[in-house]
Design a protein around this motif. Structure first.
Motif, short mmCIF file in Angstrom:
data_model
loop_
_atom_site.label_atom_id
_atom_site.label_comp_id
_atom_site.label_asym_id
_atom_site.label_seq_id
_atom_site.Cartn_x
_atom_site.Cartn_y
_atom_site.Cartn_z
N THR A 17 27.66 45.72 13.51
CA THR A 17 28.84 44.92 13.18
C THR A 17 28.96 44.76 11.66
O THR A 17 30.05 44.89 11.11
N ARG A 19 27.83 46.81 9.39
CA ARG A 19 28.27 48.11 8.84
C ARG A 19 29.78 48.27 9.00
O ARG A 19 30.45 48.77 8.10
N ASN A 20 30.30 47.85 10.15
CA ASN A 20 31.75 47.91 10.35
C ASN A 20 32.47 47.02 9.35
O ASN A 20 33.49 47.41 8.79
N THR A 23 33.02 48.47 5.88
CA THR A 23 34.02 49.52 5.68
C THR A 23 35.42 48.95 5.47
O THR A 23 36.36 49.70 5.24
N ARG A 36 33.35 55.65 6.59
CA ARG A 36 33.97 56.15 7.82
C ARG A 36 34.81 57.41 7.61
O ARG A 36 35.32 57.98 8.56
N TYR A 117 36.26 43.96 14.99
CA TYR A 117 34.87 44.40 14.87
C TYR A 117 33.90 43.32 15.35
O TYR A 117 32.90 43.61 15.99
#
Length: 182
Positions: A17, A19-20, A23, A36, A117
């Motif tokens: 989460t 890491r999301n 981005t 990504r 996310y």
């Protein structure tokens, strides 16, 4: 499932989460914005960080220097086609990306994306909880543990899950503050 194993799996979900969240654009240049984005390179989708050195020149500029100059156009095209809403500038050797300040509308879109996310992270945590509880119920049914022991374990699993869901909520609120900060 053992408590340690459950926590390890939940930590992995938290990391995914995070890491999301990394981005998502916040109005400041950040190399992880491009995590990504992948490039069609010799017929295979390849992450940009495998093809180039990515650095932040200042708070508004990202610099991408490919290891192989021949993939410069492909990198530029991939960035343009991405949903980041940024336009790369190619000078023949290096791609520079000026990260413009976010509009209020775009900030709200990114907050929604962060919420999405976070929800995906919570669903992953709930799936881990469900698997652990199902195992407890199975062990109880098979006579490996008593009913009381099973209930105690299930309530402990729920407490762990609640703790990790609260952690995701905290990370979400931090990210939203970061996005909305002008």
């Amino acid at each position: 499932m053992k408590e340690k194993e459950i926590q390890e799996n939940m930590n992995k979900s938290i990391e995914a989460t995070q890491r999301n969240f990394n981005t998502i654009r916040t109005g400041r240049a950040n190399a992880s914005l491009l995590d990504r984005v992948s490039v069609e390179y010799y017929g295979a989708e390849t992450p940009i960080k495998s093809l180039a050195t990515i650095s932040t020149v200042d708070s508004q500029t990202i610099s991408i220097q490919p290891f192989d100059i021949s993939c410069l156009q492909a990198i530029e095209k991939s960035i343009s086609m991405s949903d980041l809403g940024i336009t790369p500038n190619n000078d023949g050797k290096v791609i520079r990306i000026n990260v413009p300040p976010l509009t209020e509308e775009r900030r709200k879109e990114f907050c929604k994306l962060a919420s999405k996310y976070a929800e995906e992270g919570k669903v992953a945590l709930r799936n881990i909880r469900r698997d652990a509880v199902d195992k407890e119920k199975k062990d109880e049914k098979d006579g490996l543990i008593s009913i009381d022991e099973s209930r105690d374990n299930q309530s402990e699993i729920q407490k762990i899950t609640d703790k990790y869901i609260a952690l995701i909520e905290t990370k979400l609120s931090e990210k939203e503050k970061e996005i909305l900060k002008v």
